[in-house]
Design a protein around this motif. Structure first.
Motif, short mmCIF file in Angstrom:
data_model
loop_
_atom_site.label_atom_id
_atom_site.label_comp_id
_atom_site.label_asym_id
_atom_site.label_seq_id
_atom_site.Cartn_x
_atom_site.Cartn_y
_atom_site.Cartn_z
N TYR A 119 1.09 -1.18 -0.05
CA TYR A 119 -0.05 -0.03 -0.25
C TYR A 119 0.98 1.45 -0.31
O TYR A 119 2.00 1.35 0.38
CB TYR A 119 -1.02 -0.09 1.15
CG TYR A 119 -0.06 -0.09 2.53
CD1 TYR A 119 0.24 0.82 3.26
CD2 TYR A 119 -0.08 -1.44 3.19
CE1 TYR A 119 0.74 0.71 4.65
CE2 TYR A 119 0.37 -1.40 4.53
CZ TYR A 119 0.89 -0.27 5.02
OH TYR A 119 1.56 -0.38 6.39
N ARG A 127 -8.38 3.03 7.45
CA ARG A 127 -9.64 2.41 6.88
C ARG A 127 -9.52 2.54 5.19
O ARG A 127 -9.91 1.30 4.81
CB ARG A 127 -10.83 3.68 7.04
CG ARG A 127 -10.93 3.80 8.69
CD ARG A 127 -12.10 4.77 9.02
NE ARG A 127 -12.27 4.99 10.23
CZ ARG A 127 -11.62 5.91 10.92
NH1 ARG A 127 -10.63 6.63 10.22
NH2 ARG A 127 -11.76 6.04 12.27
N THR A 128 -8.77 3.51 4.65
CA THR A 128 -8.66 3.33 3.18
C THR A 128 -7.80 2.27 2.79
O THR A 128 -8.00 1.46 1.94
CB THR A 128 -8.20 4.76 2.70
OG1 THR A 128 -8.85 5.77 3.08
CG2 THR A 128 -7.81 4.49 1.23
N GLU A 131 -9.80 -0.96 2.99
CA GLU A 131 -10.61 -1.25 1.83
C GLU A 131 -9.79 -1.79 0.69
O GLU A 131 -10.38 -2.82 -0.13
CB GLU A 131 -11.35 -0.05 1.29
CG GLU A 131 -12.37 0.43 2.49
CD GLU A 131 -12.84 1.76 2.05
OE1 GLU A 131 -12.43 2.63 1.24
OE2 GLU A 131 -13.65 2.30 2.93
N GLY A 134 -9.03 -5.30 1.45
CA GLY A 134 -10.20 -6.21 1.06
C GLY A 134 -10.38 -6.56 -0.40
O GLY A 134 -10.78 -7.50 -0.85
N ARG A 135 -10.35 -5.41 -1.28
CA ARG A 135 -10.32 -5.77 -2.68
C ARG A 135 -9.38 -6.53 -3.38
O ARG A 135 -9.63 -7.50 -3.72
CB ARG A 135 -10.06 -4.42 -3.42
CG ARG A 135 -11.57 -3.36 -3.35
CD ARG A 135 -11.50 -2.17 -4.19
NE ARG A 135 -10.35 -1.54 -4.18
CZ ARG A 135 -10.17 -0.47 -3.46
NH1 ARG A 135 -11.25 0.01 -2.62
NH2 ARG A 135 -8.97 0.28 -3.31
N TYR A 163 -8.70 -4.14 11.06
CA TYR A 163 -9.71 -3.06 10.81
C TYR A 163 -10.51 -3.81 9.64
O TYR A 163 -11.81 -3.99 9.74
CB TYR A 163 -9.35 -1.80 10.26
CG TYR A 163 -10.57 -0.80 10.27
CD1 TYR A 163 -10.72 0.11 11.42
CD2 TYR A 163 -11.46 -0.65 9.06
CE1 TYR A 163 -11.69 0.82 11.14
CE2 TYR A 163 -12.21 0.27 9.04
CZ TYR A 163 -12.61 0.98 10.19
OH TYR A 163 -13.64 1.81 10.04
N TYR A 164 -10.05 -4.48 8.69
CA TYR A 164 -10.67 -5.04 7.67
C TYR A 164 -11.42 -6.31 8.09
O TYR A 164 -12.54 -6.01 7.67
CB TYR A 164 -9.58 -5.48 6.41
CG TYR A 164 -10.35 -6.62 5.63
CD1 TYR A 164 -11.33 -6.24 4.80
CD2 TYR A 164 -9.80 -7.97 5.65
CE1 TYR A 164 -11.82 -7.01 3.87
CE2 TYR A 164 -10.28 -8.66 4.59
CZ TYR A 164 -11.54 -8.42 3.98
OH TYR A 164 -12.04 -9.40 3.05
N LEU A 168 -14.96 -4.45 8.47
CA LEU A 168 -15.57 -4.35 6.83
C LEU A 168 -15.95 -5.63 6.70
O LEU A 168 -16.12 -5.89 5.28
CB LEU A 168 -14.33 -3.93 6.04
CG LEU A 168 -13.93 -2.42 6.21
CD1 LEU A 168 -12.69 -2.04 5.53
CD2 LEU A 168 -14.98 -1.38 6.37
#
Length: 295
Positions: A119, A127-128, A131, A134-135, A163-164, A168
């Protein structure tokens, strides 16, 4: 602890000036610091090799089941169970190169599908990044045909993965989450770094840390947190432990190594393999020995 002949004359003096426990900790800290510096130097050399996102080719074929027709001897055997893919997630201002040795260790012990996610170092929100993770995991599951994955996260990477999982809906995809030196309860180290938004999110009592302390009933993921008694980035040290009434978690104390050594040290790699290979309630696998040990 064995001390070289050069340091032997110093040891009795340390024991007279300080309690034996303090002297032992001081020697252990010196050893751990030297190891951290050596690892840092090696990582600086490897860092450029991990800047670019790794290539993702077609999914590796699953190992053929022994004992099938045409195998020498013709003896029928149980099919080999495919292990879930492993996703490696690095820490703050780092990249996938930190996992070179761990990745090799996992591959040598039967983990044929190991992938890393980079990343951006410019990411300003956990949080970003969660996400994005997750993808990435959805893409892995679609490409490999696996319903779930295992995740190993170092430092901030573990917090992103948590967090994921917890906020999420990632517990549907993540079977086991292993964290290495992750500030689950926040860390107070380096107060001058508060200018960076992600550092502020990793502070005790931050909005994000408070969000992770909220109820998480029915979370399916099993957490294994490795924390070190000489981790210079955890303040307090126990902040690297998972402490949540709704999470199934195991905290593993590692002695004598620092923060950078956690994804590199062979004893920790062995513990990670045990964590990923341990069968827990709900796993459709044969029984294996459980419990984690780290030298």
């Amino acid at each position: 602890m064995k001390v070289t002949s050069v340091a032997d004359p110093i040891l009795p003096l340390c024991q007279r000036l300080f309690p034996s426990r303090i002297a032992g900790v001081s020697l252990g800290l010196l050893k751990a610091t030297a190891l951290e510096l050596a690892i840092l130097a090696g990582h600086v050399l490897l860092y450029p090799s991990g800047i670019v996102q790794e290539r993702r080719g077609p999914a590796c074929p699953l190992p053929a089941s022994p004992g099938t027709t045409g195998e020498p001897g013709g003896a029928a055997r149980l099919p080999v169970e495919a292990k879930p893919p492993v996703v490696l997630l690095h820490g703050f201002i780092d990249n996938r190169s930190v996992f070179v040795l761990l990745r090799r260790s996992l591959a040598q012990h039967g983990r044929q599908r190991v992938e890393s996610l980079n990343y951006s170092p410019l990411t300003c929100d956990i949080r970003t990044a969660a996400e994005l993770l997750g993808r990435h995991i959805e893409e892995i599951c679609e490409r490999t045909g696996s319903k779930r994955v295992d995740v190993v996260g170092h430092s901030l990477g573990g917090l992103i993965a948590r967090y994921y999982v917890q906020r999420l809906g990632g517990d549907l995809r993540v079977r086991t989450l292993v964290t290495l030196g992750t500030p689950h309860a926040g860390t107070r180290v380096a107060p001058l770094a508060n200018a960076h938004p992600i550092v502020r999110q990793m502070r005790p009592g931050s909005e994000l840390i408070e969000e992770l302390s909220r109820p998480a009933p029915g979370c399916r993921t099993y957490f294994v947190s490795f924390w070190s008694d000489l981790d210079h980035l955890m303040d307090p040290l126990e902040s690297a432990c998972v402490d949540h009434p709704d999470l199934k978690a195991e905290n593993v104390r590692v002695s004598g190594i620092g923060h950078l050594a956690l994804p590199v040290h062979p004893a920790v790699a062995s513990g990670i393999r045990q964590a990923l290979d341990t069968v827990r309630p709900g796993d459709p696998s044969a029984n294996r020995a459980g419990g984690l040990t780290v030298a």
